[in-house]
Design a protein around this motif. Structure first.
Motif, PDB file in Angstrom:
ATOM      1  N   ALA A  51      41.314  56.557  28.672  1.00 34.43           N
ATOM      2  CA  ALA A  51      42.367  57.192  27.858  1.00 34.43           C
ATOM      3  C   ALA A  51      43.600  57.489  28.706  1.00 34.43           C
ATOM      4  O   ALA A  51      44.739  57.182  28.305  1.00 34.43           O
ATOM      5  CB  ALA A  51      41.824  58.472  27.229  1.00 34.43           C
ATOM      6  N   ASN A  52      43.419  58.079  29.896  1.00 35.12           N
ATOM      7  CA  ASN A  52      44.627  58.382  30.690  1.00 35.12           C
ATOM      8  C   ASN A  52      45.270  57.114  31.265  1.00 35.12           C
ATOM      9  O   ASN A  52      46.490  57.067  31.476  1.00 35.12           O
ATOM     10  CB  ASN A  52      44.398  59.486  31.741  1.00 35.12           C
ATOM     11  CG  ASN A  52      43.227  59.251  32.669  1.00 35.12           C
ATOM     12  OD1 ASN A  52      42.640  58.172  32.683  1.00 35.12           O
ATOM     13  ND2 ASN A  52      42.868  60.266  33.442  1.00 35.12           N
ATOM     14  N   LEU A  53      44.462  56.074  31.455  1.00 32.72           N
ATOM     15  CA  LEU A  53      45.042  54.799  31.901  1.00 32.72           C
ATOM     16  C   LEU A  53      45.939  54.222  30.796  1.00 32.72           C
ATOM     17  O   LEU A  53      47.088  53.807  31.054  1.00 32.72           O
ATOM     18  CB  LEU A  53      43.918  53.819  32.270  1.00 32.72           C
ATOM     19  CG  LEU A  53      44.316  52.383  32.554  1.00 32.72           C
ATOM     20  CD1 LEU A  53      45.327  52.308  33.684  1.00 32.72           C
ATOM     21  CD2 LEU A  53      43.091  51.540  32.923  1.00 32.72           C
ATOM     22  N   ALA A  54      45.434  54.218  29.563  1.00 32.51           N
ATOM     23  CA  ALA A  54      46.239  53.699  28.440  1.00 32.51           C
ATOM     24  C   ALA A  54      47.523  54.531  28.298  1.00 32.51           C
ATOM     25  O   ALA A  54      48.618  53.992  28.094  1.00 32.51           O
ATOM     26  CB  ALA A  54      45.426  53.757  27.151  1.00 32.51           C
ATOM     27  N   ASP A  55      47.356  55.820  28.456  1.00 35.31           N
ATOM     28  CA  ASP A  55      48.486  56.727  28.291  1.00 35.31           C
ATOM     29  C   ASP A  55      49.609  56.487  29.308  1.00 35.31           C
ATOM     30  O   ASP A  55      50.789  56.461  28.964  1.00 35.31           O
ATOM     31  CB  ASP A  55      47.945  58.159  28.438  1.00 35.31           C
ATOM     32  CG  ASP A  55      48.730  59.118  27.612  1.00 35.31           C
ATOM     33  OD1 ASP A  55      49.103  58.725  26.485  1.00 35.31           O
ATOM     34  OD2 ASP A  55      48.996  60.236  28.094  1.00 35.31           O
ATOM     35  N   VAL A  56      49.252  56.297  30.583  1.00 34.94           N
ATOM     36  CA  VAL A  56      50.315  56.080  31.581  1.00 34.94           C
ATOM     37  C   VAL A  56      51.028  54.755  31.345  1.00 34.94           C
ATOM     38  O   VAL A  56      52.241  54.654  31.548  1.00 34.94           O
ATOM     39  CB  VAL A  56      49.842  56.136  33.056  1.00 34.94           C
ATOM     40  CG1 VAL A  56      49.399  57.504  33.464  1.00 34.94           C
ATOM     41  CG2 VAL A  56      48.805  55.114  33.381  1.00 34.94           C
ATOM     42  N   LEU A  57      50.274  53.763  30.898  1.00 37.71           N
ATOM     43  CA  LEU A  57      50.922  52.475  30.629  1.00 37.71           C
ATOM     44  C   LEU A  57      51.860  52.582  29.428  1.00 37.71           C
ATOM     45  O   LEU A  57      52.953  52.017  29.406  1.00 37.71           O
ATOM     46  CB  LEU A  57      49.862  51.398  30.364  1.00 37.71           C
ATOM     47  CG  LEU A  57      49.272  50.768  31.626  1.00 37.71           C
ATOM     48  CD1 LEU A  57      47.957  50.064  31.322  1.00 37.71           C
ATOM     49  CD2 LEU A  57      50.267  49.796  32.261  1.00 37.71           C
ATOM     50  N   GLU A  58      51.422  53.318  28.420  1.00 41.26           N
ATOM     51  CA  GLU A  58      52.229  53.491  27.204  1.00 41.26           C
ATOM     52  C   GLU A  58      53.528  54.247  27.514  1.00 41.26           C
ATOM     53  O   GLU A  58      54.624  53.842  27.137  1.00 41.26           O
ATOM     54  CB  GLU A  58      51.388  54.289  26.191  1.00 41.26           C
ATOM     55  CG  GLU A  58      52.038  54.509  24.842  1.00 41.26           C
ATOM     56  CD  GLU A  58      51.949  53.252  23.996  1.00 41.26           C
ATOM     57  OE1 GLU A  58      50.828  52.799  23.733  1.00 41.26           O
ATOM     58  OE2 GLU A  58      53.023  52.726  23.605  1.00 41.26           O
ATOM     59  N   GLN A  85      54.002  43.945  32.282  1.00 40.01           N
ATOM     60  CA  GLN A  85      53.856  43.041  33.440  1.00 40.01           C
ATOM     61  C   GLN A  85      53.201  43.795  34.600  1.00 40.01           C
ATOM     62  O   GLN A  85      53.708  43.820  35.731  1.00 40.01           O
ATOM     63  CB  GLN A  85      55.213  42.493  33.856  1.00 40.01           C
ATOM     64  CG  GLN A  85      55.868  41.670  32.769  1.00 40.01           C
ATOM     65  CD  GLN A  85      57.225  41.159  33.205  1.00 40.01           C
ATOM     66  OE1 GLN A  85      57.416  40.739  34.335  1.00 40.01           O
ATOM     67  NE2 GLN A  85      58.178  41.207  32.301  1.00 40.01           N
ATOM     68  N   ALA A  86      52.111  44.428  34.248  1.00 45.04           N
ATOM     69  CA  ALA A  86      51.433  45.286  35.218  1.00 45.04           C
ATOM     70  C   ALA A  86      50.089  44.706  35.602  1.00 45.04           C
ATOM     71  O   ALA A  86      49.505  43.913  34.867  1.00 45.04           O
ATOM     72  CB  ALA A  86      51.232  46.673  34.607  1.00 45.04           C
ATOM     73  N   VAL A  87      49.595  45.103  36.786  1.00 39.82           N
ATOM     74  CA  VAL A  87      48.277  44.663  37.228  1.00 39.82           C
ATOM     75  C   VAL A  87      47.472  45.899  37.643  1.00 39.82           C
ATOM     76  O   VAL A  87      48.025  46.857  38.177  1.00 39.82           O
ATOM     77  CB  VAL A  87      48.408  43.611  38.362  1.00 39.82           C
ATOM     78  CG1 VAL A  87      48.932  44.226  39.654  1.00 39.82           C
ATOM     79  CG2 VAL A  87      47.095  42.915  38.613  1.00 39.82           C
ATOM     80  N   ALA A 106      46.694  44.833  26.191  1.00 41.43           N
ATOM     81  CA  ALA A 106      48.012  44.520  25.623  1.00 41.43           C
ATOM     82  C   ALA A 106      49.123  45.204  26.432  1.00 41.43           C
ATOM     83  O   ALA A 106      50.180  44.613  26.699  1.00 41.43           O
ATOM     84  CB  ALA A 106      48.063  44.969  24.161  1.00 41.43           C
ATOM     85  N   LEU A 107      48.870  46.448  26.843  1.00 42.06           N
ATOM     86  CA  LEU A 107      49.904  47.190  27.588  1.00 42.06           C
ATOM     87  C   LEU A 107      50.132  46.604  28.982  1.00 42.06           C
ATOM     88  O   LEU A 107      51.270  46.561  29.468  1.00 42.06           O
ATOM     89  CB  LEU A 107      49.510  48.665  27.701  1.00 42.06           C
ATOM     90  CG  LEU A 107      49.660  49.490  26.423  1.00 42.06           C
ATOM     91  CD1 LEU A 107      48.919  50.820  26.540  1.00 42.06           C
ATOM     92  CD2 LEU A 107      51.141  49.737  26.114  1.00 42.06           C
ATOM     93  N   LEU A 108      49.054  46.132  29.619  1.00 44.51           N
ATOM     94  CA  LEU A 108      49.218  45.519  30.945  1.00 44.51           C
ATOM     95  C   LEU A 108      50.145  44.307  30.823  1.00 44.51           C
ATOM     96  O   LEU A 108      51.023  44.086  31.658  1.00 44.51           O
ATOM     97  CB  LEU A 108      47.863  45.078  31.518  1.00 44.51           C
ATOM     98  CG  LEU A 108      46.959  46.186  32.072  1.00 44.51           C
ATOM     99  CD1 LEU A 108      45.544  45.665  32.330  1.00 44.51           C
ATOM    100  CD2 LEU A 108      47.530  46.784  33.364  1.00 44.51           C
ATOM    101  N   ASP A 153      38.928  43.356  36.667  1.00 46.28           N
ATOM    102  CA  ASP A 153      38.479  41.976  36.903  1.00 46.28           C
ATOM    103  C   ASP A 153      38.910  41.042  35.776  1.00 46.28           C
ATOM    104  O   ASP A 153      39.380  39.933  36.010  1.00 46.28           O
ATOM    105  CB  ASP A 153      36.944  41.937  37.024  1.00 46.28           C
ATOM    106  CG  ASP A 153      36.474  42.289  38.435  1.00 46.28           C
ATOM    107  OD1 ASP A 153      37.261  42.134  39.383  1.00 46.28           O
ATOM    108  OD2 ASP A 153      35.315  42.732  38.576  1.00 46.28           O
ATOM    109  N   GLU A 154      38.768  41.510  34.541  1.00 48.84           N
ATOM    110  CA  GLU A 154      39.050  40.626  33.392  1.00 48.84           C
ATOM    111  C   GLU A 154      40.543  40.350  33.196  1.00 48.84           C
ATOM    112  O   GLU A 154      40.909  39.398  32.529  1.00 48.84           O
ATOM    113  CB  GLU A 154      38.515  41.274  32.101  1.00 48.84           C
ATOM    114  CG  GLU A 154      37.005  41.276  31.998  1.00 48.84           C
ATOM    115  CD  GLU A 154      36.505  42.284  30.960  1.00 48.84           C
ATOM    116  OE1 GLU A 154      35.299  42.551  30.974  1.00 48.84           O
ATOM    117  OE2 GLU A 154      37.318  42.809  30.166  1.00 48.84           O
ATOM    118  N   THR A 155      41.400  41.202  33.753  1.00 49.46           N
ATOM    119  CA  THR A 155      42.834  41.046  33.485  1.00 49.46           C
ATOM    120  C   THR A 155      43.604  40.523  34.696  1.00 49.46           C
ATOM    121  O   THR A 155      44.829  40.612  34.756  1.00 49.46           O
ATOM    122  CB  THR A 155      43.454  42.389  33.033  1.00 49.46           C
ATOM    123  OG1 THR A 155      43.164  43.380  34.041  1.00 49.46           O
ATOM    124  CG2 THR A 155      42.900  42.854  31.694  1.00 49.46           C
TER     125      THR A 155
END
Ligand code: 13P
Ligand code: SF4
Length: 375
Positions: free
Chosen positions: A315-322, A50-52, A44-46, A68-70
């Motif tokens: 967890a840290n990936l979700a955090d940086v996007l958030e 508008q991130a890849v 959802a955050l990606l 791969d999935e996104t």
């Protein structure tokens, strides 16, 4: 609680070596339920940002799957650079190590580049500080400076060419054919492999990768006798005794291609074990055996997994996007200068691929493995 792991690595000063100290932060392993929730949140955050996601083969399988999935990519360092540059996304999230994030930023200064952990570094980068490297270059002004991708933006800014393991041999061969003498940094094993293959006059910085440096030639030979049907796949950051036993020497992508295309059921793999995830998907039914990292006299066995790649987690990936933190910044003047050797490599790689495809030599089409046979 996340833990701090201390790390010793070869710390070259010019042409001599000492011991360097570094550390890596080991993220907690989420439970299965937490993983599912984190993956949903990241998807959802990606979209929201508008991130890849641009990931390397050595990061956790979950991050590779998410990329791969996104609509992102999982690739070697050359393809990561190209993919990030050519993608329309406003934000690139680089799951890998710092030099990969910096290369992405240098090639796309107008994009936001985020990383799960900005302290994820590389022993080759740490072992080649810009000031010492610059003094080394100053002492040899007659040489063309070729640096490996695993370096800081400031080191790249001092170079004539940047190369990755997938195209370094071809670029140095071309420079050698033009009569140029090379100053090479920082990986001594890759440098000496290229030197032997091309016959080029190369002065080598003495850096090494602390993961690949641990593979052992004598024990690999014993394992090969045990599995005589197996083909041996080796990343060229490995020591000479390991490289010389290889059936294929190549970048991470080239090794995966070899696993798919070679007519063998069993492979011994001398590179970071993170790559096995993609190899198993790309070549289902084939068996992959990790190359040995301990000798008979060694007291401990290395896990063959890069401690800094392991700093990338869900967890840290979700955090940086958030929160939009952990953004890579590269000084504009350094970035502009560092872009020159990177662009040279990308242009050369594109020309090389066209040339090889036109010649009809499919075993060397630039996306396939190029260095077949013992070194
Ligand atoms: P590749 O360019 O082959 O992906 O290698 C990068 C790296 O850091 C290997 O240790
Ligand atoms: Fe650097 Fe080695 Fe890790 Fe690759 S595997 S990022 S070369 S320390």
């Amino acid at each position: 609680m996340e833990a701090i792991r201390s790390i010793e690595y070869d710390r070259p000063q010019g042409l001599t070596c000492g011991i360097g100290e570094a550390w890596a932060r080991v993220p907690d392993t989420p439970s299965l339920e937490e993983k599912r929730a984190l993956k949903e949140r990241i998807r959802a955050l990606l979209e929201r940002e508008q991130a890849v996601l641009v990931a390397h083969y050595y990061v956790d399988a979950e991050l590779q799957e998410l990329a791969d999935e996104t609509g992102g990519c999982v690739a070697d360092s050359l393809e990561m650079a190209r993919f990030g540059r050519d993608h329309a996304a406003k934000t690139l999230v680089v799951a890998g190590v710092r030099f990969m994030g910096e290369t992405a930023k240098i090639l796309s200064p107008d994009k936001r580049v985020l990383m799960p952990d900005l302290d994820a570094t590389c022993s080759l980068d740490l072992g080649c500080p810009a000031d010492e490297f610059s003094a080394f270059c100053d002492a040899h002004p007659d040489r063309t400076v070729v640096v490996y991708a695993n370096t800081s933006a400031a080191v790249k800014a001092r170079a004539d060419w940047m190369v990755t393991s997938s195209i370094g041999l071809e670029i140095v061969a071309d420079l050698h054919a033009r009569g140029e003498k090379i100053l090479w940094a920082p990986d001594r094993h890759l440098g000496s492999y290229i030197q032997k293959k091309t016959g080029a006059d190369m002065l080598l910085w003495q850096g090494s990768c602390l993961v690949h440096d641990e593979f052992k030639g004598i024990e690999l030979d014993l394992l090969r006798n045990e599995y005589s049907d197996a083909k041996i796949l080796v990343h060229p950051e490995s020591p000479e005794g390991v490289v010389k036993l290889a059936d294929v020497v190549g970048s991470t992508t080239q090794l995966i291609d070899a696993a798919v295309k070679l007519d063998a059921q069993r492979f011994i793999v001398a590179t970071d074990l993170g790559i096995l995830h993609k190899m198993q998907i790309a070549a289902p039914g084939k068996t992959f055996i990790a190359a040995p990292t301990a000798g008979n006299s060694a007291t401990c066995k290395s896990c063959a997994h890069c401690p800094w790649m392991a700093m990338n987690g869900l967890a840290n990936l979700a955090d940086v996007l958030e929160r939009g933190h952990n953004e890579i910044h590269v000084d504009a003047a350094i970035g502009e200068r560092a872009r020159v050797p990177i662009d040279r490599m990308l242009d050369f790689a594109a020309r090389h691929k066209r040339r090889v495809q036109a010649s009809g030599d499919l075993a060397k089409d630039g996306s396939l493995f190029t260095h077949v046979g013992p070194a």
